[in-house]
Enzyme design. Structure first.
Site, PDB file in Angstrom:
ATOM      1  CB  THR A 230      -0.956  -0.008   1.204  1.00 47.91           C
ATOM      2  OG1 THR A 230      -1.828  -1.136   1.111  1.00 47.91           O
ATOM      3  CG2 THR A 230      -1.793   1.262   1.242  1.00 47.91           C
TER       4      THR A 230
ATOM      5  CG  ASN B 179      -7.054  -7.587  -5.198  1.00 46.06           C
ATOM      6  OD1 ASN B 179      -7.108  -6.930  -6.232  1.00 46.06           O
ATOM      7  ND2 ASN B 179      -7.812  -7.316  -4.147  1.00 46.06           N
TER       8      ASN B 179
ATOM      9  CD  GLN C 208      -2.746 -11.460  -4.252  1.00 43.90           C
ATOM     10  OE1 GLN C 208      -2.290 -12.600  -4.229  1.00 43.90           O
ATOM     11  NE2 GLN C 208      -3.344 -10.936  -3.199  1.00 43.90           N
TER      12      GLN C 208
ATOM     13  CB  SER D 261       2.997  -7.025  -0.275  1.00 43.18           C
ATOM     14  OG  SER D 261       2.677  -7.232   1.082  1.00 43.18           O
TER      15      SER D 261
ATOM     16  CB  THR E 236      14.819   2.862  11.771  1.00 44.54           C
ATOM     17  OG1 THR E 236      15.303   4.064  12.383  1.00 44.54           O
ATOM     18  CG2 THR E 236      15.813   1.741  11.984  1.00 44.54           C
TER      19      THR E 236
ATOM     20  CB  CYS F 234      -7.985  -4.028   1.720  1.00 42.93           C
ATOM     21  SG  CYS F 234      -6.279  -4.601   1.600  1.00 42.93           S
TER      22      CYS F 234
END
Length: 383
Positions: free
Chosen positions: A69, A148, A176, A194, A233, A323
Site C-alpha cells: 500500500t 487480487n 499477487q 509485498s 529506520t 482490505c
C-alpha cells in the site's frame, strides 16, 4: 481449520522464520556509524542484494517500504511530482491504487482516464492504445498484474509495449504476481511488492524504481534511509525474512502452480452440482492464476451469514479483498463487472502451498450444507 484465504495473507514459511530469528542478533540501527550499526547495515544490504537477485533487478532499484500500500502510494506520488498530468487505470484496481488517485486529482489536478474492462475482467488493449495515442499530456498507466479478487492475469508485456511506444510511464501492482507467475519487473517503471503474499512477514514490502527514473521523490521524509528517499529506520528483522521467503517460494513456483491447477479443476468439479457463477477469467488456463477463484451464488443473498456459517464450520474464506472485508459492502470489482450479481453472495476462494485435495472436497461439502436447497441443481436433488 481449512484455510482458503491465501490471497489475503500467507503463513510465514519456516525459512523466513529462521531468517528473522537470526536477525535478532543483528539489532543495531543501520544508520549508525559505529561497529554495531555498520554490522546491521551490512546485514541489510546483503538482504537487499539477495532479494534483488531473486527479483531480477539491481539492488539500487529496490527500496524497502512498510508494504505494498505504501509502495503504490509512493509510486503514484513519484509520478505526480515528476510532472505526470494524466493517469490511465481501470475501475477494478486494488483500493491501494484507486483511493490515492482521488487525492492526486485534488492536490495535483491530475486527470484520470478509465480503461475499459472486458466482460471476463481482462483489460481492453485496443482501448488502451487509443487512450495513449490521444494523450497530449505526460501520462502514466497503472495496472494490476494478477488481480487480487478475480485471479485474472493482465497482459503486462503488451501493456508495457504500448507504454514504451507512446513514451508513457508504467506502474504495476505486482503483489499477487511475485513468486506465483513468471515476472519481469523491468517491463515496468515502478512496481509494488509485498512480502506477506509470498510466505514472508507482514509489515514489509518494496517499491521497484527503474534505474531510468531520474527523479525519485520521497513520500515519507525525515531521514537519510533508503538512499535519502524513504525516511524511517528500516525493519531489519523483517527484511531478511522477506528475502528468505522469496527465494524459498520461487524455488517451488512451478510445482506449486501445477498443484494449484489441479486444485482449481477439483473445485470446479465439486461445485458443478450447485448454482454458481464464476467471476473473471476463472474458466481460462491462460489468463487466470489458478490460486484465486471468485464465485457468486445466485440462490444465497447474505454473504455475511454465509461467511459466518463457514467460519463456524472451520472454513477460513473471504468475500473479495481482505482490505474491504470489515464492512462487507459489495465488491467494487463485482459491482463494476457484474452489477446483476451484486445481490448474490460472493466468495473469493484462494489456495496456497498447504492446500490439499481433501480440503477442497471438504470445503465444497460444507458449502453445500450452508446454502439453500434451491442452490442444488435438479440432477443433484434427484440423484
Amino acid at each position: 481449520m481449512i484455510y482458503l484465504d491465501y490471497a489475503s495473507t500467507t503463513p510465514l514459511c519456516p525459512i523466513a522464520r529462521e531468517a528473522i530469528s537470526e536477525a535478532f542478533e543483528v539489532w543495531g540501527n543501520p544508520s549508525s556509524l559505529h561497529t554495531v550499526g555498520r554490522k546491521a547495515k551490512a546485514f541489510l544490504e546483503l538482504s537487499r542484494r539477495k532479494l534483488s537477485e531473486a527479483l531480477g533487478v539491481l539492488p539500487a532499484e529496490l527500496y524497502f517500504t512498510s508494504g505494498a500500500t505504501e509502495a503504490t502510494n509512493w509510486a503514484l506520488w513519484i509520478a505526480a511530482r515528476s510532472g505526470i498530468k494524466r493517469i490511465i487505470t481501470s475501475p477494478i484496481e486494488h483500493k491501494a491504487t484507486l483511493e490515492p488517485l482521488n487525492q492526486l486529482v485534488e492536490v495535483f489536478n491530475i486527470s484520470i482516464s478509465w480503461l475499459n474492462v472486458l466482460a471476463d475482467g481482462q483489460y481492453d488493449l485496443e482501448h488502451l492504445d487509443k487512450l495513449l495515442s490521444d494523450s497530449k499530456d505526460p501520462t502514466m498507466v497503472s495496472s494490476i498484474w494478477v488481480h487480487n479478487e478475480l485471479g485474472n492475469i493482465q497482459p503486462i508485456k503488451e501493456i508495457s509495449t504500448l507504454c514504451r511506444r507512446y513514451k508513457a510511464l508504467l506502474h504495476v501492482d505486482a503483489v499477487q504476481a511475485i513468486a506465483k507467475i513468471p515476472v519481469d519487473l523491468h517491463l515496468a517503471d515502478l512496481a509494488s511488492v509485498s512480502a506477506h503474499k509470498f510466505y514472508g512477514p507482514k509489515g514489509v514490502g518494496s517499491l521497484f524504481i527503474h534505474k531510468n527514473i531520474s527523479h525519485k521523490w520521497p513520500l515519507i521524509a525525515g531521514g537519510s534511509q533508503e538512499r535519502s528517499i524513504r525516511g524511517g529506520t528500516e525493519p531489519t528483522l523483517l527484511i531478511p525474512g522477506m528475502s528468505a521467503a522469496l527465494h524459498h517460494t520461487l524455488a517451488r513456483r512451478e510445482d506449486h502452480y501445477k498443484q494449484l491447477i489441479n486444485l482449481k479443476r477439483l473445485l470446479f468439479e465439486r461445485l458443478s452440482d450447485i448454482k454458481v457463477e464464476f467471476n473473471g477469467a476463472a474458466s481460462s488456463d491462460e489468463n487466470h492464476f489458478p490460486g484465486i477463484v471468485n464465485i457468486s451464488l445466485p440462490d444465497e443473498d447474505d454473504t455475511g451469514r454465509l461467511l459466518f456459517e463457514l467460519d463456524l464450520a472451520g472454513i477460513a474464506v473471504s468475500a473479495g479483498s481482505a482490505c474491504n472485508s470489515g464492512s462487507l459492502k459489495p465488491s467494487h470489482v463485482i459491482s463494476y463487472l457484474y452489477p446483476q450479481r451484486v445481490k448474490y453472495a460472493n466468495l473469493r476462494i484462494s489456495m496456497g502451498s498447504e492446500t490439499t485435495s481433501n480440503e477442497i472436497i471438504e470445503f465444497c461439502q460444507i458449502l453445500k450444507k450452508c446454502l439453500p436447497k434451491s442452490s442444488l441443481t435438479s440432477s443433484h436433488q434427484h440423484g
